[in-house]
Design an enzyme around this catalytic site. Structure first.
Site, PDB file in Angstrom:
ATOM      1  N   ASP A 139       3.987 -34.338 -16.407  1.00 36.38           N
ATOM      2  CA  ASP A 139       5.214 -34.866 -15.839  1.00 36.38           C
ATOM      3  C   ASP A 139       4.861 -35.194 -14.391  1.00 36.38           C
ATOM      4  OD1 ASP A 139       8.019 -35.230 -15.264  1.00 36.38           O
ATOM      5  OD2 ASP A 139       7.893 -33.296 -14.251  1.00 36.38           O
ATOM      6  N   ASP A 154       7.810 -29.376 -15.316  1.00 34.59           N
ATOM      7  CA  ASP A 154       8.612 -28.351 -14.651  1.00 34.59           C
ATOM      8  C   ASP A 154      10.107 -28.604 -14.718  1.00 34.59           C
ATOM      9  OD1 ASP A 154       8.801 -30.497 -12.909  1.00 34.59           O
ATOM     10  OD2 ASP A 154       9.163 -29.162 -11.224  1.00 34.59           O
ATOM     11  N   CYS A 180       0.841  -1.190   0.000  1.00 29.70           N
ATOM     12  CA  CYS A 180       0.000   0.000   0.000  1.00 29.70           C
ATOM     13  C   CYS A 180       0.880   1.244   0.000  1.00 29.70           C
ATOM     14  CB  CYS A 180      -0.879   0.009   1.231  1.00 29.70           C
ATOM     15  SG  CYS A 180       0.103  -0.001   2.718  1.00 29.70           S
ATOM     16  N   CYS A 231       3.435   1.479   2.886  1.00 28.75           N
ATOM     17  CA  CYS A 231       4.731   0.822   2.695  1.00 28.75           C
ATOM     18  C   CYS A 231       5.632   1.733   1.868  1.00 28.75           C
ATOM     19  CB  CYS A 231       4.571  -0.503   1.948  1.00 28.75           C
ATOM     20  SG  CYS A 231       3.382  -1.615   2.689  1.00 28.75           S
ATOM     21  N   ASP A 290      12.037 -31.757 -18.991  1.00 23.99           N
ATOM     22  CA  ASP A 290      10.767 -31.493 -19.676  1.00 23.99           C
ATOM     23  C   ASP A 290      10.880 -30.365 -20.684  1.00 23.99           C
ATOM     24  OD1 ASP A 290       9.338 -33.360 -18.133  1.00 23.99           O
ATOM     25  OD2 ASP A 290       9.220 -31.910 -16.499  1.00 23.99           O
TER      26      ASP A 290
END
Lengths: 730, 65
Positions: free
Chosen positions: A438, A622, A30, A33, A626
């Site tokens: 996977d 992942d 916000c 911060c 792959d």
């Protein structure tokens, strides 16, 4: 822990002796911060300026060269309660933001010109129906030309360049009819103005460019949002390596600062962050994220290790790999190149529409020209009518039909923390009819967990947990977590490759391998009950226990698979892990079709076989192994925890532990595709009405402008439904 | 109608000023953050800190809204 850190790669040096750094900050929510950070940093005398970008959640800090070490900025931010991660500006991102700025500039110019020309045109139209003098009309037309010609030359470049590229490649895309329409409209209008004619089409041509640039810019904006967030996430991962200098000093540096040939120290329990060759040390390595194989393998000097693997037992020094042939990474690189090539043959929906559309429109215009000449009209007038046909059919609605839907659908997905790499992924996702999962890290959670907590006495778990808390070993972490992250007991000794020991009530307590704890008898039933799990034993005097640590299924994996089956997809598992580990997972999820122990190239062959059967495959994975399959599949999805390469080659990335985004993004994609087709059909309908009007020679500039903006508006409104429907309860 | 010769270039000139302003905004990064500046306007960083509460004073520090 006083580890020396070196963040100098992230520092950018500017003129005037100013150094700066960009940081991604976790937890900016916000304006409060924002103020806390800015005023907190402004109090420091060394810091020249600190500015928070609230939209991107980043801070740019500047200081006088040499006054400050970059690490201090991070310390001060953490003193304010914010965790900050330095951010490396990449060339790719800079190039993309330049392209976006260029489009925005084109859009600004086209908007300015379109408004002003429309101002002139409305005067001419209203004058034409009353008593405008030909001199005034000519003046207005020439003024329009003065605006329209430079504008088209500047703002039309994205289309002209893309059309030229397509024509050079011997293809037709949507930009070809757009370019032709704009150029002909402008040319004809100049000739008409020269001849003091009543109508000129400058407004139509520039408005067309303006609307189309909006579509183009929306498309670019969507991609930028994904890029920004992905950039922050990459910084938040804060991958570092411990570099060994020649003098034996160790410095923690970000991955970006590691060069080939550097020596890197990998402690037990750490994730290996580089690819390289082991120089010294021996250890067991968990390669599950790379190969999918969950059983650890032993490694000795001379062996290769890959980024993403976890060093389990011993410290290793690794020489960062120069491109040595025959490594897994090279192999994967080669496979990736092939896979990407086969993917690029996909023809996008808009290009497919253009292929049908362009010849049809051009043939109609030609037929109009010949028809009117045959009907006895002078060829100049017939030509003008033919060109109005081209202008009125110019695919304004078509140009917006697809990007508008893509942007709306992508924002809807973005809210569910699913990010698209490119808009075309939605079309391909909607077509998918087969899902290939996977196993390791995709169907299962990336971090292992204790699976037999129920059968271990709480007292035992507590003791073992306080011992495990002293270790960073990846198999000790789940036990410590299951025990509730207790305070570690004192005097714990770590036995390399064996386990931990400590004195407790005067008796030695051990936690480690089954052999180390003499727990073979207790281990047998646990091993039988959890065949895929890694076993960790505990012994305290006479008492002993055995823990099973295993990759757990993602909490909603079963629901996700069922949802996909309900959506009419065939579900398969292709895993690099051994069959004995894959079978129980497949059985639990009710997937009968699975293959185990596949190497990356075998996964590709398997995908080829599926493609040959006519399946459109959605690959969910992942691991490094792959990556080629993700690039090869018709469309691919990766969790954000994936290895770098897998993330880069997937079309869609999602955040969080849940697999639900796979099914929900599929639903959104199908909805989006339906809307795209609706929009395309609307464009056809529009043409069915407008073209006869134009052929009859009744399409004045006023009619063209009304038709163009009306159709664009309808297409855009229809696109907005992509967000509404997918947000509805399922 | 001769007034048009002056009025239209004037109108165009004004539009052009708007376009140039737009370019200037882009170049100076006015569109880089569309959320923060709105909040920044509400900050009281231009006011001196209240004299009754010097820095480092302990005790209840209640901010009056």
């Amino acid at each position: 822990m006083s580890v020396k850190q070196d963040l100098s790669v992230f520092v950018r040096h500017r003129d005037g002796n100013v150094a700066g750094m960009e940081l991604a900050v976790d937890g900016i929510r916000c304006a409060g911060c924002m103020q806390a950070i800015e005023s907190g940093l402004a109090r420091e005398a060394d810091i020249l300026s600190a500015r928070v970008n609230l939209a991107l959640k980043r801070v740019t800090v500047e200081w006088r060269e040499g006054a400050l070490r970059p690490e201090t900025v991070i310390e001060r931010l953490s003193g304010l309660g914010f965790k900050a991660y330095p951010f490396l500006p990449s060339a790719e991102r800079d190039g993309a933001s330049r392209e976006e700025k260029r489009l925005l500039r084109c859009l600004g110019v086209a908007g300015f010109a379109a408004m002003n020309i429309m101002l002139l045109s409305v005067s001419v139209w209203s004058g034409n129906s009353s008593d405008i003098s030909p001199v005034t009309r000519d003046f207005f037309h020439w003024l329009s030309a003065l605006l329209a010609l430079p504008t088209a030359a500047y703002a039309g470049r994205p289309f002209f360049e893309s059309a030229l590229r397509a024509l050079r490649a011997g293809a037709v895309n949507m930009d070809v009819p757009i370019t032709l329409g704009v150029v002909l409209a402008l040319g004809m209008s100049v000739v008409e103005t020269w001849n003091h004619a009543e109508h000129a089409y400058f407004d139509g041509a520039v408005m067309l460019l303006f609307f189309l640039l909006i579509g183009r810019y929306l498309d670019e904006l969507m991609r930028r949002r994904t890029r920004d967030l992905a950039g922050n996430l990459a910084a938040l991962k804060a991958e570092t390596a411990t570099r060994l200098s020649a003098s034996g000093e160790t410095v923690v540096v970000p991955i970006a600062a590691i060069a080939r040939g550097d020596l890197v120290l990998v402690r037990p329990g750490e994730r290996v962050s580089v690819d390289g060759m082991v120089e010294s040390g021996a250890s067991d390595i968990d390669q599950s994220l790379v190969t999918g194989e969950t059983a650890p393998i032993s490694i000795a000097p001379g062996a290769s290790v890959y980024a993403g693997t976890i060093n389990l037992s011993g410290a290793l020094t690794v020489r960062v790999a120069a491109a040595g042939g025959g490594t897994l990474l090279d192999e994967i690189d080669r496979l990736m190149a092939q896979a990407v090539e086969s993917r690029s043959r996909y023809v996008r929906l808009s290009d497919r529409a253009a292929r049908l559309y362009a010849p049809l429109v051009h043939a109609t215009a030609l037929a109009t020209l010949l028809g009117w000449i045959a009907f006895g009209l002078a060829w100049q007038q017939a030509l003008i009518i033919a060109i109005t046909v081209l202008i009125i059919t110019c695919p304004c609605a078509l140009g917006l039909a697809i990007p508008a839907v893509q942007v709306v659908a992508a924002s809807a997905l973005f809210r569910q923390k699913v990010m698209l790499k490119e808009g075309g992924a939605l079309e391909r996702l909607a077509e998918a009819d087969t899902v290939v999962f996977d196993k390791t890290g995709t169907l299962t959670l990336p971090d292992p967990a204790l699976v037999n907590a129920g059968s271990v006495a709480p007292e035992v778990l507590r003791k073992a947990g306080s011992l495990a808390a002293a270790s960073r070993h990846p198999l000790a972490r789940p036990i410590a977590l299951a025990a509730g992250n207790l305070r570690p007991i004192e005097g714990v000794r770590e036995h390399q490759g064996l386990g931990l020991s400590a004195l407790c009530d005067g008796v030695e307590m051990r936690l480690g391998s089954v052999g180390f704890c003499d727990a073979e008898v207790a281990a047998a039933p646990v091993a039988a009950a959890f065949p895929t799990a890694s076993l960790i034993a505990w012994r305290h005097g006479e008492a002993s226990a055995v823990f099973a640590v295993d990759q757990e299924l993602r909490p909603d994996a079963e629901a996700c698979v069922q949802a996909l089956v309900r959506l009419g997809l065939r579900v398969l598992i292709l895993s690099g892990d051994r069959a004995s580990a894959v079978a129980p997972v497949a059985a639990q999820l009710g997937i009968s079709d699975y293959k185990a122990g596949l190497r990356p190239d075998e996964k590709l062959l398997e995908l080829d076989r599926l493609a040959a059967q006519g399946c459109k495959v959605l690959m969910v994975g992942d691991g490094l192994n792959d990556a080629p399959a993700l690039a090869k599949a018709h469309v691919s999805i990766s969790p954000i925890s994936a290895t770098h390469l897998a993330q880069a080659s997937a079309d869609i990335v999602f955040l969080g532990d849940s697999l639900a985004p796979v099914a929900s993004s599929l639903r959104t994609a199908r909805q989006a595709r339906k809307l795209m087709l609706e929009n395309l059909w609307f464009a056809v309908l529009y043409n069915a009405i407008a073209v006869p009007v134009a052929i009859a020679g009744l399409a004045t500039p006023l009619v063209a402008a009304a038709a163009m903006s009306g159709s664009s508006l309808i297409v855009t409104l229809n696109a907005l439904r992509a967000a509404r429907r997918s947000g509805a309860p399922r | 109608m001769n007034i048009l010769v002056i009025l239209f270039p004037l109108a165009l000139g004004l539009g052009l000023v708007g376009l140039l302003a737009f370019f200037w905004c882009m170049r100076t990064g006015q569109f880089a953050d569309l959320e923060g500046p709105g909040w920044r306007a509400l900050q009281d960083d231009d006011l001196p800190r209240s004299p009754g509460r010097p820095a480092g004073t302990h005790g209840p520090q209640i901010d009056v809204p």
